[in-house]
Design an enzyme around this catalytic site. Structure first.
Site, short mmCIF file in Angstrom:
data_model
loop_
_atom_site.label_atom_id
_atom_site.label_comp_id
_atom_site.label_asym_id
_atom_site.label_seq_id
_atom_site.Cartn_x
_atom_site.Cartn_y
_atom_site.Cartn_z
N ARG A 127 51.59 76.18 50.86
CA ARG A 127 53.35 76.78 51.30
C ARG A 127 52.87 75.92 52.80
O ARG A 127 52.59 75.36 53.27
CB ARG A 127 52.19 77.92 51.43
CG ARG A 127 52.76 78.54 50.00
CD ARG A 127 52.56 80.35 50.56
NE ARG A 127 53.07 81.06 51.49
CZ ARG A 127 52.42 81.98 52.77
NH1 ARG A 127 51.39 81.89 52.90
NH2 ARG A 127 53.58 82.43 52.68
N LYS A 192 39.79 80.35 48.94
CA LYS A 192 40.94 80.59 48.12
C LYS A 192 40.72 79.91 46.81
O LYS A 192 40.13 78.84 46.25
CB LYS A 192 42.05 79.76 48.92
CG LYS A 192 43.03 79.88 48.10
CD LYS A 192 44.66 79.43 49.39
CE LYS A 192 45.65 78.84 48.55
NZ LYS A 192 47.04 79.23 50.05
N ARG A 328 40.58 87.83 60.71
CA ARG A 328 39.49 87.55 61.81
C ARG A 328 38.03 88.07 61.04
O ARG A 328 38.14 89.40 62.35
CB ARG A 328 40.33 88.25 62.82
CG ARG A 328 41.72 87.58 64.07
CD ARG A 328 41.81 87.84 65.28
NE ARG A 328 42.76 89.71 64.79
CZ ARG A 328 42.95 90.98 65.92
NH1 ARG A 328 41.76 90.40 67.01
NH2 ARG A 328 42.99 91.54 65.42
C1 BTN Z 1 49.29 77.22 48.70
O1 BTN Z 1 49.68 76.89 49.46
O2 BTN Z 1 49.36 78.45 48.92
C2 BTN Z 1 50.29 77.41 47.71
C3 BTN Z 1 49.58 76.44 46.65
C4 BTN Z 1 51.35 75.77 45.01
C5 BTN Z 1 50.30 74.94 44.94
C6 BTN Z 1 51.55 74.47 43.21
S1 BTN Z 1 50.84 73.45 42.00
C7 BTN Z 1 52.16 73.31 40.92
C8 BTN Z 1 53.27 73.80 41.88
N1 BTN Z 1 53.47 72.60 42.68
C9 BTN Z 1 53.80 71.92 43.43
O3 BTN Z 1 53.93 71.27 44.43
N2 BTN Z 1 52.94 73.28 44.68
C10 BTN Z 1 53.10 74.13 43.27
#
Ligand code: BTN
Length: 329
Positions: A127, A192, A328
């Site tokens: 993201r 995460k 936080r």
């Molecule tokens: C985040 O930042 O939390 C989202 C991560 C999403 C990763 C997945 S892996 C499969 C799909 N292809 C990508 O390039 N990103 C998503």
């Protein structure tokens, strides 16, 4: 990917030592050739050990993806709805692949689901323009193309639906202590475990495409983990064993197809209660970071549209439909 390199990875995926001579015989190349191939593995994100007198080994092994095995975990009625599942050894991003596919497909043929999986992403996207660390054979990189027949605002809660689906899938296999951080981070003890990237493209005839990208950390190699700049965890650490990635891929695809149908019929309200139960931010001091602002306060859960509610210092409740939450603690 070079066929011999693939064969070598397959031989070593059992986590045991294999001598250079034996590997050379299997691959039909010299020991020197094996050595040259083995040197390519770290660039794919694969950890390799070589010990004189013992040979080569991928410590802890790899659980490689296999479409037939994945399909075993998907119900027949969902399989019928899935037009295609594709598996790549390497790809820039599974989301990008399906975005390009969506642009090529005819708008009329759209109550169908397409799935793309890859062993490795060369430009995995997270993201907010971040990179998603995607070493070979280690984690799940899965995208699903799903079409909807309304305007984009109607699917604003989709991320929450996907997050609930991942959390439910994890708990159904006995993983405890799963929590959700708005809008759609899946956490285990505040670290995460899985991330979701949803990309939407609207198109003619009132049909829109959502590309739902899921990254699930299964067995992140240590050196790749060092590239992640937030607390993270993988299923290997949580369960103390190497998980079958085919099982996780199959279950996620199955449960996602099921919940997307439910979402189409009933909307976000079918998922609100579950999401609220898993909310790790509730009543916690948090900051919401948006492209133009940072607002801090006390998280007050989500409203019936899936928007985050935040009580500011003045006691006023603000709602957010996008942004990044930092806890936080
Ligand atoms: C985040 O930042 O939390 C989202 C991560 C999403 C990763 C997945 S892996 C499969 C799909 N292809 C990508 O390039 N990103 C998503």
């Amino acid at each position: 990917m070079n066929a011999n390199l693939k064969k070598l990875i397959r031989c070593l995926s059992d986590g045991k030592f294999h001598s250079g001579t034996r590997l050379g015989e299997v691959l039909g190349i010299t020991r020197g050739g094996v050595w040259k191939l083995a040197r390519k593995l770290p660039a794919l994100g694969i950890e390799i050990e070589s010990v004189v007198g013992k040979g080569y080994c991928i410590p802890c092994g790899l659980s490689l993806l296999n479409l037939a095995k994945i399909k075993n975990y998907i119900d027949k009625n969902h399989l019928a709805q899935i037009k295609k599942i594709e598996l790549f050894d390497q790809i820039d991003s599974t989301n990008n692949y399906l975005m390009q596919l969506a642009q090529k497909l005819s708008a009329k043929k759209r109550n169908e689901i397409y799935v793309c999986l890859a062993e490795q992403q060369l430009k995995g996207k997270g993201r907010l323009g971040r990179q998603w660390v995607s070493p070979f054979g280690a984690n799940l990189y899965l995208s699903m193309l799903w079409s909807f027949a309304k305007d984009v605002s109607a699917i604003s809660g989709l991320g929450l639906v996907v997050a609930v689906t991942i959390a439910d899938t994890l708990t159904s296999i006995g993983i405890k202590k799963i929590g959700l951080k708005w809008p759609n981070d899946v956490l285990w003890q505040k670290r995460k475990l899985s991330g979701i990237l949803i990309e939407v493209s609207s198109e003619a005839y009132g049909i829109g495409n959502a590309i739902i990208g899921i990254g699930l950390n299964v067995a992140m190699p240590a050196h790749a983990g060092k590239l992640i700049n937030q607390p993270w965890v993988d299923l290997r650490e949580i369960t103390d064993e190497l998980q079958d990635r085919n099982q996780w891929a199959g279950l996620l695809i199955n449960n996602l197809a099921h919940n997307l149908n439910l979402f189409r019929q009933k909307g976000i309200k079918a998922f609100l209660q579950k999401w609220r139960k898993l909310d790790v931010c509730m009543n916690q001091p948090v900051c919401v970071i948006t492209p133009n602002d940072k607002v801090c306060g006390i998280a007050k859960g989500i409203d019936d549209h899936g928007r985050l509610c935040l009580k500011n210092k003045a006691g006023k409740i603000l709602t957010f439909s996008s942004g990044e939450v930092s806890l936080r603690f």
